[in-house]
Write a protein that holds these residues in place. Structure first.
Motif, PDB file in Angstrom:
ATOM      1  N   LEU A 133       0.825  -1.207   0.000  1.00  9.32           N
ATOM      2  CA  LEU A 133       0.000   0.000   0.000  1.00  9.32           C
ATOM      3  C   LEU A 133       0.859   1.256   0.000  1.00  9.32           C
ATOM      4  O   LEU A 133       0.477   2.279  -0.572  1.00  9.32           O
ATOM      5  CB  LEU A 133      -0.943  -0.006   1.204  1.00  9.32           C
ATOM      6  CG  LEU A 133      -2.003  -1.110   1.158  1.00  9.32           C
ATOM      7  CD1 LEU A 133      -2.745  -1.192   2.478  1.00  9.32           C
ATOM      8  CD2 LEU A 133      -2.994  -0.848   0.028  1.00  9.32           C
ATOM      9  N   HIS A 136       1.550   2.078  -3.541  1.00 11.93           N
ATOM     10  CA  HIS A 136       0.469   2.866  -4.156  1.00 11.93           C
ATOM     11  C   HIS A 136       0.513   4.314  -3.660  1.00 11.93           C
ATOM     12  O   HIS A 136       0.356   5.253  -4.432  1.00 11.93           O
ATOM     13  CB  HIS A 136      -0.890   2.266  -3.790  1.00 11.93           C
ATOM     14  CG  HIS A 136      -1.250   1.046  -4.589  1.00 11.93           C
ATOM     15  ND1 HIS A 136      -1.350   1.071  -5.968  1.00 11.93           N
ATOM     16  CD2 HIS A 136      -1.549  -0.221  -4.219  1.00 11.93           C
ATOM     17  CE1 HIS A 136      -1.698  -0.141  -6.395  1.00 11.93           C
ATOM     18  NE2 HIS A 136      -1.821  -0.938  -5.354  1.00 11.93           N
ATOM     19  N   HIS A 159      -9.566  -1.545  -2.889  1.00 13.63           N
ATOM     20  CA  HIS A 159      -9.203  -0.531  -1.902  1.00 13.63           C
ATOM     21  C   HIS A 159     -10.104   0.677  -1.964  1.00 13.63           C
ATOM     22  O   HIS A 159     -10.582   1.043  -3.033  1.00 13.63           O
ATOM     23  CB  HIS A 159      -7.783  -0.018  -2.135  1.00 13.63           C
ATOM     24  CG  HIS A 159      -6.747  -1.082  -2.091  1.00 13.63           C
ATOM     25  ND1 HIS A 159      -6.448  -1.759  -0.944  1.00 13.63           N
ATOM     26  CD2 HIS A 159      -5.963  -1.592  -3.053  1.00 13.63           C
ATOM     27  CE1 HIS A 159      -5.507  -2.645  -1.210  1.00 13.63           C
ATOM     28  NE2 HIS A 159      -5.205  -2.569  -2.486  1.00 13.63           N
ATOM     29  N   LEU A 355      -0.915  -0.412   6.870  1.00 14.65           N
ATOM     30  CA  LEU A 355      -0.070   0.707   6.463  1.00 14.65           C
ATOM     31  C   LEU A 355       0.090   1.699   7.604  1.00 14.65           C
ATOM     32  O   LEU A 355       1.166   2.208   7.859  1.00 14.65           O
ATOM     33  CB  LEU A 355      -0.703   1.395   5.251  1.00 14.65           C
ATOM     34  CG  LEU A 355       0.099   2.482   4.572  1.00 14.65           C
ATOM     35  CD1 LEU A 355       1.461   1.973   4.156  1.00 14.65           C
ATOM     36  CD2 LEU A 355      -0.658   2.981   3.360  1.00 14.65           C
ATOM     37  N   LYS A 371      -5.860  -5.866   4.302  1.00 18.00           N
ATOM     38  CA  LYS A 371      -5.676  -4.722   3.407  1.00 18.00           C
ATOM     39  C   LYS A 371      -6.656  -3.616   3.735  1.00 18.00           C
ATOM     40  O   LYS A 371      -7.030  -2.825   2.874  1.00 18.00           O
ATOM     41  CB  LYS A 371      -5.817  -5.163   1.957  1.00 18.00           C
ATOM     42  CG  LYS A 371      -4.684  -6.077   1.544  1.00 18.00           C
ATOM     43  CD  LYS A 371      -4.481  -6.060   0.060  1.00 18.00           C
ATOM     44  CE  LYS A 371      -3.185  -6.763  -0.314  1.00 18.00           C
ATOM     45  NZ  LYS A 371      -2.827  -6.599  -1.685  1.00 18.00           N
TER      46      LYS A 371
END
Lengths: 372, 155
Positions: A133, A136, A159, A355, A371
Motif C-alpha cells: 500500500l 500505491h 481498496h 499501512l 488490506k
C-alpha cells in the motif's frame, strides 16, 4: 560480504544522495510484476522497464508448450518477469532490490520475498522490503513529483481509503470503506444488470446513455468523518432492478437509468467524503487520486472539482501505474533507501501489514483485515 | 446430515443469525457460505466476525483481496471469498489450505475450491421477497447452533 553483520553488500554506497537504480518485485495478489526505476537526486525518476506478467511471457518461457498455469502462479512467473524487466542489462546496473513484503496472499508474498533475497544474496545487493500500500501511496511522487504532505485517495476494486501521506513510511489513514470498495460495487452492479466485465467501464458506458432518475441511497453521507460504505448500494440496485422489472426482463432504457443513478450515488459520496478528508488533512501540497475507479470520467471530474474548490492541485497517476505494478515497489524502495532504511536476509513476508500501524490500536488492537 | 431452514426477514435477523453462529464457532471450525450475488453472505460473515472480534472491527469485503484475516479470542479467523478463483489450484496461493482445521474459516463461494472440506457447516442464503432464507446443513456438532438459531432469529 560484510562478515560482521552477515549482510551482503557488493558496494558501499551512500544511498541518501547517490544515483540509484532499483529492481522492484511485486507478487502480492493477482499479478506478478517487476520493474527497474532509476533516480538521480535532483532529477525526475525514470521508469526504465515495467513488466506485468501476462500469459505471453509464460508461453514464451515454456517454448510454446502451455502447461496448466494458474492465474496466480507467482512462483512460476517470477523468474521470467524479472528477467524481462532487466531487458538483458543483467544485474550489474542494479544498485538494490525492493520487494513487496506484504500485505497480501501468503503464497505470492513469500515467492517474491524469496526471489528478492536470492538475488540480493547472489549478487551482493542491498535488499529492502516494501509495504504494497505504501507503493500505491508513494506513486504520485514517482509520476507527478509531489512533495509531502499530500492527501491520497486510493480507490480501486479492492481498496478505498483516504491517506495523509506525510513522508516515507509516515501515513495517516483518515477514513476508508467499512465494507466494499467502489470498484467492487461497480463490478457487482454490472453483474446484477447483466453487463460484461470489467464492470467499471461497462457501467460507465450505460450511465452515459441514461438519466439518474432512480432514488438510491447515499451511504454514510450523514455520518461524520471520512468513512465510506458501498455494500448497501449494491442491495439497493438489486431492489431497484426488481421494482423496474418484476418479470426479470429489464428494459434497456431502465438499465441505463439505473447505471446513471448508481454512478451518481458513488460520485456524490466520493466527492463529499473527499471534501471532508481535505478539511481533516490540513494544509497539503495536492489531492492525489489513484486506482482503477479514478479512470471513471464522471468520478474523476467530480474529484477534480473538489480539489479546485479547495484551491488544491489535483494529481492522478496514469492507470498502468495505479494497478499493481513493480515500478511503484522499486520507487518505494528508493524512497526507503534515501531514508537510510534497508533490510537484511532475515526479511520476512507479512501477509497482514497495516499501512497505518499507529492507528491500528485505536481501531481494535490491529484487528483490521489485511488490506483494510 | 440434517438440513434446517429459517427465514431472515431483514438485516437485523441476519445480524442475529451471525451472532448466534459466532457463539458456536471454535478453532478449526469451517463454515461454507453459498448464495448468489447480494444474497447476504458477507453480511452474515461480518455479523459473526464482529460478534467474535469486537463490534468496532471493520470487516471489509474479501472479494478482491481473496482473504482477510482477523485476530479473535478464539485465535485467527480467516474470511475468504473465492469468487475470483478460476481454478482450484489457485487456492494454494491464498494459504487457506493451511488455515483449514486450525483457524476459524468462513468461506464464501466455496464451490471454487473443487474439493470441499469435510465436517464443515454449510450455509446457503437466497432471496425471498425483501428478506432472505437461510439453509443450514452440517453434522451433529452443529445441532446446538440449529436450536440457537431458531431462538435468536425469532426472538
Amino acid at each position: 560480504m560484510d562478515r560482521h553483520s552477515g549482510r551482503c553488500y557488493r558496494r558501499r554506497v551512500d544511498f541518501r544522495n547517490a544515483p540509484l537504480t532499483v529492481l522492484g518485485i511485486e507478487a502480492s495478489c493477482d499479478d506478478t510484476a517487476a520493474a527497474l526505476v532509476r533516480h538521480v537526486p535532483g532529477a525526475a525518476p525514470v521508469i526504465l522497464s515495467n513488466v506485468v506478467a501476462g500469459q505471453d511471457a509464460l508461453h514464451e518461457g515454456f517454448g510454446g508448450v502451455v502447461p496448466e498455469i494458474a492465474a496466480r502462479a507467482h512462483a512460476e512467473a517470477l523468474d521470467l518477469t524479472v528477467e524481462k524487466a532487466l531487458e538483458g542489462r543483467g544485474l550489474r546496473v542494479v544498485d538494490a532490490v525492493a520487494v513487496t513484503a506484504g500485505p497480501g496472499l501468503i503464497g505470492g508474498v513469500v515467492a517474491g520475498v524469496m526471489l528478492a533475497k536470492g538475488i540480493a544474496a547472489g549478487a551482493g545487493l542491498p535488499l529492502v522490503g516494501v509495504n504494497h500500500l505504501a507503493g500505491h501511496a508513494l506513486t504520485p511522487r514517482l509520476t507527478d513529483g509531489l512533495s509531502f504532505p499530500y492527501l491520497m485517495l486510493l480507490v480501486s476494486g479492492g481498496h478505498c481509503q483516504f491517506l495523509l501521506v506525510r513522508g516515507e513510511g509516515d501515513h495517516r489513514r483518515l477514513g476508508g470503506t467499512i465494507d466494499d470498495a467502489p470498484g467492487e460495487a461497480f463490478d457487482k452492479t454490472a453483474r446484477l444488470l447483466g453487463l460484461p466485465m470489467p464492470g467499471g467501464p461497462a457501467v460507465e458506458r450505460e450511465a452515459a446513455r441514461g438519466t439518474p432518475r432512480i432514488a438510491l441511497p447515499r451511504p454514510l453521507l450523514g455520518r461524520e468523518g471520512c468513512d465510506l460504505s458501498f455494500s448497501g448500494l449494491k442491495t439497493a440496485v438489486l431492489r431497484a432492478r426488481g421494482d423496474l422489472a418484476p418479470d426479470g426482463a429489464l428494459r434497456e432504457g431502465d438499465r441505463a437509468d439505473l447505471c446513471a443513478s448508481f454512478q451518481a450515488a458513488v460520485t456524490e459520496v466520493l466527492a463529499e467524503k473527499s471534501r471532508r478528508a481535505l478539511r481533516a488533512a490540513g494544509p497539503v501540497t495536492a489531492f492525489a487520486v489513484a486506482g482503477g475507479v479514478a479512470a471513471n470520467g464522471a468520478i474523476r471530474a467530480a474529484l477534480e472539482g473538489v480539489a479546485a474548490e479547495a484551491g488544491t492541485p489535483f494529481a492522478a497517476p496514469p492507470p498502468p501505474l495505479c494497478t499493481d505494478n513493480g515500478a511503484m515497489i522499486a520507487w518505494a524502495g528508493i524512497e526507503a533507501l534515501r531514508q537510510g532504511r534497508r533490510d537484511d536476509l532475515t526479511l520476512a513476508a507479512r501477509p497482514r501489514w497495516p499501512l497505518d500501524e499507529a492507528a491500528a490500536p485505536m481501531l481494535g488492537s490491529g484487528k483490521r483485515g489485511a488490506k483494510a | 446430515m440434517t438440513t434446517t431452514r429459517l427465514s431472515l426477514p431483514g438485516p437485523d435477523a441476519t445480524d442475529a443469525a451471525g451472532a448466534a453462529l459466532a457463539r458456536h464457532l471454535a478453532p478449526g471450525a469451517t463454515v461454507l457460505l453459498s448464495g448468489e450475488l447480494g444474497a447476504g453472505k458477507t453480511h452474515l460473515a461480518r455479523a459473526a466476525i464482529r460478534a467474535l472480534a469486537g463490534p468496532e472491527v471493520e470487516v471489509v469485503s474479501p472479494t478482491f483481496t481473496l482473504v482477510q484475516t482477523y485476530a479473535t479470542p478464539l485465535g485467527e479467523l480467516w474470511h475468504a471469498d473465492l469468487y475470483r478463483i478460476e481454478d482450484p489450484s489457485e487456492v494454494a496461493e491464498t494459504g487457506l489450505e493451511d488455515a483449514l482445521g486450525t483457524a476459524i474459516c468462513l468461506i464464501e463461494w466455496p464451490e471454487r475450491m473443487g474439493v470441499l472440506p469435510r465436517d464443515a457447516l454449510r450455509l446457503s442464503l437466497r432471496h425471498d421477497g425483501d428478506g432472505r432464507v437461510l439453509e443450514l446443513a452440517g453434522g451433529p456438532r452443529w445441532d446446538g447452533l440449529r436450536a440457537a438459531l431458531a431462538g435468536a432469529v425469532h426472538a
